[in-house]
Motif scaffolding. Structure first.
Motif, mmCIF file in Angstrom:
data_model
loop_
_atom_site.group_PDB
_atom_site.id
_atom_site.type_symbol
_atom_site.label_atom_id
_atom_site.label_comp_id
_atom_site.label_asym_id
_atom_site.label_seq_id
_atom_site.Cartn_x
_atom_site.Cartn_y
_atom_site.Cartn_z
ATOM 1 N N THR A 155 0.840 -1.193 0.000
ATOM 2 C CA THR A 155 0.000 0.000 0.000
ATOM 3 C C THR A 155 0.875 1.243 0.000
ATOM 4 O O THR A 155 0.567 2.237 -0.680
ATOM 5 N N GLY A 156 1.981 1.188 0.738
ATOM 6 C CA GLY A 156 2.930 2.298 0.750
ATOM 7 C C GLY A 156 3.491 2.567 -0.638
ATOM 8 O O GLY A 156 3.619 3.719 -1.066
ATOM 9 N N THR A 157 3.815 1.490 -1.350
ATOM 10 C CA THR A 157 4.331 1.629 -2.718
ATOM 11 C C THR A 157 3.275 2.253 -3.631
ATOM 12 O O THR A 157 3.582 3.121 -4.458
ATOM 13 N N LEU A 158 2.034 1.827 -3.465
ATOM 14 C CA LEU A 158 0.931 2.380 -4.255
ATOM 15 C C LEU A 158 0.786 3.881 -3.998
ATOM 16 O O LEU A 158 0.613 4.667 -4.939
ATOM 17 N N LEU A 159 0.870 4.275 -2.743
ATOM 18 C CA LEU A 159 0.772 5.697 -2.401
ATOM 19 C C LEU A 159 1.932 6.495 -2.993
ATOM 20 O O LEU A 159 1.740 7.614 -3.491
ATOM 21 N N LEU A 160 3.132 5.917 -2.955
ATOM 22 C CA LEU A 160 4.292 6.585 -3.536
ATOM 23 C C LEU A 160 4.106 6.808 -5.034
ATOM 24 O O LEU A 160 4.459 7.861 -5.573
ATOM 25 N N GLU A 161 3.546 5.808 -5.708
ATOM 26 C CA GLU A 161 3.303 5.931 -7.140
ATOM 27 C C GLU A 161 2.283 7.012 -7.447
ATOM 28 O O GLU A 161 2.244 7.554 -8.555
ATOM 29 N N MET A 162 1.436 7.330 -6.458
ATOM 30 C CA MET A 162 0.440 8.379 -6.623
ATOM 31 C C MET A 162 0.973 9.736 -6.180
ATOM 32 O O MET A 162 0.241 10.725 -6.140
ATOM 33 N N GLY A 163 2.270 9.775 -5.836
ATOM 34 C CA GLY A 163 2.884 11.030 -5.441
ATOM 35 C C GLY A 163 2.706 11.386 -3.978
ATOM 36 O O GLY A 163 2.941 12.531 -3.575
ATOM 37 N N LEU A 164 2.297 10.420 -3.156
ATOM 38 C CA LEU A 164 2.089 10.636 -1.726
ATOM 39 C C LEU A 164 3.106 9.808 -0.951
ATOM 40 O O LEU A 164 3.261 8.614 -1.212
ATOM 41 N N THR A 165 3.792 10.411 0.008
ATOM 42 C CA THR A 165 4.882 9.735 0.710
ATOM 43 C C THR A 165 4.525 9.486 2.173
ATOM 44 O O THR A 165 4.640 10.387 3.020
ATOM 45 N N PRO A 166 4.112 8.263 2.508
ATOM 46 C CA PRO A 166 3.756 7.956 3.902
ATOM 47 C C PRO A 166 4.986 7.530 4.702
ATOM 48 O O PRO A 166 6.013 7.140 4.135
ATOM 49 N N LYS A 167 4.863 7.593 6.010
ATOM 50 C CA LYS A 167 5.846 7.014 6.902
ATOM 51 C C LYS A 167 5.284 5.700 7.407
ATOM 52 O O LYS A 167 4.075 5.471 7.374
ATOM 53 N N GLN A 168 6.161 4.807 7.875
ATOM 54 C CA GLN A 168 5.712 3.485 8.294
ATOM 55 C C GLN A 168 6.243 3.163 9.681
ATOM 56 O O GLN A 168 7.366 3.529 10.049
ATOM 57 N N TYR A 178 1.356 6.180 7.849
ATOM 58 C CA TYR A 178 0.734 7.393 8.371
ATOM 59 C C TYR A 178 1.276 8.657 7.695
ATOM 60 O O TYR A 178 2.355 8.681 7.113
ATOM 61 N N PHE A 179 0.467 9.703 7.788
ATOM 62 C CA PHE A 179 0.817 11.032 7.281
ATOM 63 C C PHE A 179 0.563 12.050 8.383
ATOM 64 O O PHE A 179 -0.385 11.903 9.162
ATOM 65 N N LYS A 180 1.371 13.097 8.415
ATOM 66 C CA LYS A 180 1.162 14.187 9.372
ATOM 67 C C LYS A 180 1.070 15.550 8.694
ATOM 68 O O LYS A 180 0.631 16.521 9.302
ATOM 69 N N GLN A 181 1.464 15.618 7.412
ATOM 70 C CA GLN A 181 1.422 16.886 6.706
ATOM 71 C C GLN A 181 -0.023 17.176 6.276
ATOM 72 O O GLN A 181 -0.649 16.370 5.591
ATOM 73 N N SER A 182 -0.533 18.329 6.674
ATOM 74 C CA SER A 182 -1.927 18.659 6.398
ATOM 75 C C SER A 182 -2.229 18.681 4.900
ATOM 76 O O SER A 182 -3.280 18.192 4.461
ATOM 77 N N GLU A 183 -1.314 19.221 4.096
ATOM 78 C CA GLU A 183 -1.561 19.301 2.652
ATOM 79 C C GLU A 183 -1.679 17.911 2.043
ATOM 80 O O GLU A 183 -2.548 17.659 1.203
ATOM 81 N N THR A 184 -0.823 16.985 2.482
ATOM 82 C CA THR A 184 -0.849 15.622 1.947
ATOM 83 C C THR A 184 -2.127 14.906 2.363
ATOM 84 O O THR A 184 -2.756 14.203 1.559
ATOM 85 N N ILE A 185 -2.513 15.074 3.626
ATOM 86 C CA ILE A 185 -3.737 14.432 4.118
ATOM 87 C C ILE A 185 -4.954 14.945 3.361
ATOM 88 O O ILE A 185 -5.819 14.171 2.935
ATOM 89 N N GLU A 186 -5.016 16.252 3.163
ATOM 90 C CA GLU A 186 -6.143 16.837 2.441
ATOM 91 C C GLU A 186 -6.180 16.357 0.994
ATOM 92 O O GLU A 186 -7.259 16.092 0.446
ATOM 93 N N GLU A 187 -5.011 16.219 0.376
ATOM 94 C CA GLU A 187 -4.964 15.730 -1.008
ATOM 95 C C GLU A 187 -5.422 14.278 -1.078
ATOM 96 O O GLU A 187 -6.194 13.906 -1.978
ATOM 97 N N LEU A 188 -4.965 13.457 -0.140
ATOM 98 C CA LEU A 188 -5.363 12.051 -0.126
ATOM 99 C C LEU A 188 -6.873 11.914 0.055
ATOM 100 O O LEU A 188 -7.535 11.169 -0.691
ATOM 101 N N LEU A 189 -7.431 12.632 1.018
ATOM 102 C CA LEU A 189 -8.872 12.556 1.252
ATOM 103 C C LEU A 189 -9.656 13.058 0.040
ATOM 104 O O LEU A 189 -10.707 12.506 -0.298
ATOM 105 N N ALA A 190 -9.140 14.086 -0.603
ATOM 106 C CA ALA A 190 -9.811 14.609 -1.801
ATOM 107 C C ALA A 190 -9.813 13.569 -2.916
ATOM 108 O O ALA A 190 -10.804 13.407 -3.630
ATOM 109 N N ARG A 191 -8.720 12.835 -3.049
ATOM 110 C CA ARG A 191 -8.636 11.824 -4.113
ATOM 111 C C ARG A 191 -9.588 10.662 -3.870
ATOM 112 O O ARG A 191 -10.244 10.186 -4.791
#
Length: 305
Positions: A155-168, A178-191
């Motif tokens: 799932t982490g690899t899938l997120l990376l391919e979508m331009g989102l970088t999670p921590k594990q 997990y994510f802590k950056q507000s911009e990344t979280i908002e983008e993920l939820l929007a997608r």
């Protein structure tokens, strides 16, 4: 008081399941992040009523199956959905590309996620089943939690391919992204809620909705019959609200599911009939009136006799 995370999941559940491939992808995400997914039993436990109502529709659209056990429509707290028929489980494993002989075979089948819409659907299912997000007013934090380390990594690899970088990390036997950056979280939820549909909020001066002696005050969220209050659940209120907005019109079950439950109709379900029965018991039967009528083969209409 409902949590911020529960509110986000409620919004996600108003997203239409989409095509069969997307329903299968979303169900795959839910299964891999579910409580128990093995060749002997599939068991999903959730406290979110919207997610519990959504799962049977995803299973029907994506796999053409029904759960063997469902929670009661008015169940409170934890809701449990179970699939234990060996043939059904084998069918699920086959379509997911897994071997039913070993739970070690569980992984993110990327062949099912070639389309961007299916990737978003997969992440939506994973978040609904094993995700959480904190209120940004406090401290933003979004995570996916699964007991399958390989699933977490993929799932982490899938997120990376979508331009989102999670921590594990690992926590109490679970693998966490997990994510802590507000911009990344908002983008993920929007997608993952790209197809979200919201019913417009009632204006502050919304008129009263009436039918005979029944009066609904949308702004105050109250219902009265002959001046006496009627206690309704949120879903019952929403269903009655939609019927009153269309007073005198026959509304099909499909339309009620689409506009009240917030998703497209798939297969068979008795959810509408069950909630109509609840409304009748609290209004028609309790007050000796006949307001909610059945039009056989079509649907329901609210009107005075």
């Amino acid at each position: 008081m409902i949590s911020f995370s529960a509110n986000v999941k409620r919004e996600l559940c108003r997203t239409a399941p989409g095509a069969k491939c997307c329903a299968l992808a979303e169900m795959l995400g839910a299964l891999l992040y579910a409580n128990h997914f093995s060749a002997s039993c599939i068991r999903i436990v959730t406290e979110n009523p919207e997610f519990a109502a959504r799962l049977p529709r995803l299973l029907q659209r994506g796999f053409g199956l029904r759960f063997d056990a469902l929670p009661e429509p008015e169940a409170q707290g934890k809701r449990v959905l179970v699939l234990e028929d060996p043939e059904k489980i084998s069918h699920v494993f086959t379509l997911c590309g897994f071997s039913a002989e070993s739970s070690l075979a569980l992984h993110v089948n990327l062949a099912l996620l070639e389309n961007d819409c299916c990737r978003r659907a997969f992440l939506r299912g994973a978040f609904l089943a094993g995700g959480s997000v904190t209120d940004p007013a406090k401290r933003y934090h979004l995570e996916f939690s699964t007991s399958h380390r390989r699933v977490c990594a993929e799932t982490g690899t899938l997120l990376l391919e979508m331009g989102l970088t999670p921590k594990q990390t690992e926590r109490k036997g679970s693998s966490i992204l997990y994510f802590k950056q507000s911009e990344t979280i908002e983008e993920l939820l929007a997608r993952i809620r790209a197809a979200l549909r919201k019913r417009p909020a009632a204006p502050a001066d919304a008129p009263l909705l009436t039918c005979g002696s029944l009066v609904m005050d949308v702004e105050r969220h109250t219902v009265e019959v002959d001046g006496r209050g009627v206690e309704l659940t949120r879903r019952e209120f929403d269903l009655l609200h939609y019927l009153l907005e269309n007073k005198g019109k026959v509304i099909s079950r499909e339309s009620l599911l689409d506009n009240v439950w917030g998703f497209d109709f798939v297969g068979e379900t008795n959810a509408v009939d069950v909630y109509i029965r609840f409304l009748r018991s609290k209004i028609d039967e309790q007050f000796g009136v006949k307001l909610i009528h059945t039009v056989r083969g079509v649907g329901y209409v609210i009107r005075e006799e």
